[in-house]
Enzyme design. Structure first.
Site, PDB file in Angstrom:
ATOM      1  N   GLU A  86     -23.298 -50.904  37.084  1.00 43.28           N
ATOM      2  CA  GLU A  86     -23.964 -50.666  35.517  1.00 43.28           C
ATOM      3  C   GLU A  86     -25.158 -50.841  35.219  1.00 43.28           C
ATOM      4  OE1 GLU A  86     -21.135 -49.454  34.561  1.00 43.28           O
ATOM      5  OE2 GLU A  86     -19.722 -49.768  34.332  1.00 43.28           O
ATOM      6  N   HIS A 105     -20.958 -59.267  32.295  1.00 44.63           N
ATOM      7  CA  HIS A 105     -19.691 -58.489  32.173  1.00 44.63           C
ATOM      8  C   HIS A 105     -18.862 -58.499  33.177  1.00 44.63           C
ATOM      9  CE1 HIS A 105     -17.469 -54.648  32.140  1.00 44.63           C
ATOM     10  NE2 HIS A 105     -18.403 -54.012  33.203  1.00 44.63           N
ATOM     11  N   HIS A 107     -13.652 -57.967  32.952  1.00 47.85           N
ATOM     12  CA  HIS A 107     -12.402 -56.852  33.187  1.00 47.85           C
ATOM     13  C   HIS A 107     -11.507 -57.829  32.585  1.00 47.85           C
ATOM     14  CE1 HIS A 107     -14.208 -53.436  36.020  1.00 47.85           C
ATOM     15  NE2 HIS A 107     -15.046 -53.997  34.644  1.00 47.85           N
ATOM     16  N   TYR A 126     -12.352 -67.562  12.196  1.00 44.59           N
ATOM     17  CA  TYR A 126     -14.258 -68.104  12.234  1.00 44.59           C
ATOM     18  C   TYR A 126     -14.185 -67.962  13.148  1.00 44.59           C
ATOM     19  CZ  TYR A 126     -14.366 -73.412  14.140  1.00 44.59           C
ATOM     20  OH  TYR A 126     -13.847 -73.897  14.340  1.00 44.59           O
ATOM     21  N   HIS A 168     -12.134 -50.051  29.130  1.00 42.38           N
ATOM     22  CA  HIS A 168     -12.831 -50.577  29.652  1.00 42.38           C
ATOM     23  C   HIS A 168     -13.071 -52.118  29.962  1.00 42.38           C
ATOM     24  CE1 HIS A 168     -16.899 -49.898  32.326  1.00 42.38           C
ATOM     25  NE2 HIS A 168     -16.527 -51.234  32.550  1.00 42.38           N
ATOM     26  N   TYR A 221     -25.487 -75.261  14.095  1.00 41.12           N
ATOM     27  CA  TYR A 221     -24.234 -75.609  15.301  1.00 41.12           C
ATOM     28  C   TYR A 221     -23.831 -76.068  16.512  1.00 41.12           C
ATOM     29  CZ  TYR A 221     -19.624 -76.256  16.917  1.00 41.12           C
ATOM     30  OH  TYR A 221     -18.771 -76.931  18.221  1.00 41.12           O
TER      31      TYR A 221
END
Length: 225
Positions: A86, A105, A107, A126, A168, A221
């Site tokens: 990837e 990344h 799964h 929120y 994916h 924040y």
């Protein structure tokens, strides 16, 4: 709730053991240990100069060592090993988000379930604003490892810090490795909460004005006065 607390305890444990390659290994192991990615799925990268450092293809995280991390230069040439399949969407994501220096990344179970249903995460809570907008979108489907998928991911991430990938998983991009892993954990938590709300029937969404107020608050924040 107990599982969520355990997941975030693993994600938020500090890591700075010397060297960016070592940090990538640590984040990859924490990603796996937290349950965000099963087996050898998922990958982690960090921007390095004009290129990036990324986990290798098909690596078992428990055996991963700093020397296994692969450098991919700006033109996509790997140096020192075979990068994750990837790597293209990592590279495209860095181009789409100049503010990002790290990408996770994975799964993760609930985010992947929504991705497979091709359902974005709307403003039901929120905290969806943590991804930088009023929803967490789903990038269009393409075969893993392809330039087409990289283009879809870059498009989704051009206006968000995180997205789902159809059929994916999910991608989280942030200023550093710890923040990227924390964001991936937050996306998974939101996905789990959203799935629970869907079981109840009607979903009450926050409107654009309410989310705009949250997004404005998120600008400061957690930052010192």
């Amino acid at each position: 709730m107990a599982r969520a607390r355990k997941l975030f305890a693993v994600i938020r444990h500090p890591t700075h053991k010397g060297g960016l390659r070592a940090d990538i290994v640590e984040i990859a192991r924490r990603m796996s240990a937290s349950g965000l990615s099963h087996g050898r799925s998922g990958n982690v990268s960090a921007r390095w100069g004009d290129g990036m450092l990324i986990t290798p293809s098909g690596a078992a995280y428990e055996t991963l060592e700093p020397d296994d991390i692969v450098y991919v230069d700006a033109d996509g040439t790997p140096r020192g090993g075979k990068p994750s399949s990837e790597w293209r969407f990592h590279q495209a994501a860095y181009q789409a988000r100049p503010d990002a220096s790290a990408i996770v990344h994975c799964h993760s179970r609930c985010a992947t379930a929504l991705a497979c249903a091709r359902r974005p995460i709307p403003a039901f809570h929120y905290m969806v604003a943590v991804a930088g907008g009023t929803d967490i979108p789903v990038a269009a489907y393409a075969t893993f490892g392809t330039e087409e998928l990289a283009a879809h991911a870059a498009e989704a991430l051009s206006a968000r810090k995180a997205c789902l990938l159809a059929n994916h998983g999910q991608i989280a991009a942030a200023s550093d490795l710890d923040a990227a892993l924390e964001l991936a954990g937050e996306v998974e938590n939101l996905a789990a909460q959203y799935l629970e709300v869907l079981k109840l029937g009607e979903v009450h969404l926050l409107d654009d004005a309410q989310m705009a107020e949250v997004l404005a608050k998120f600008e400061t924040y957690g930052k010192p006065d």
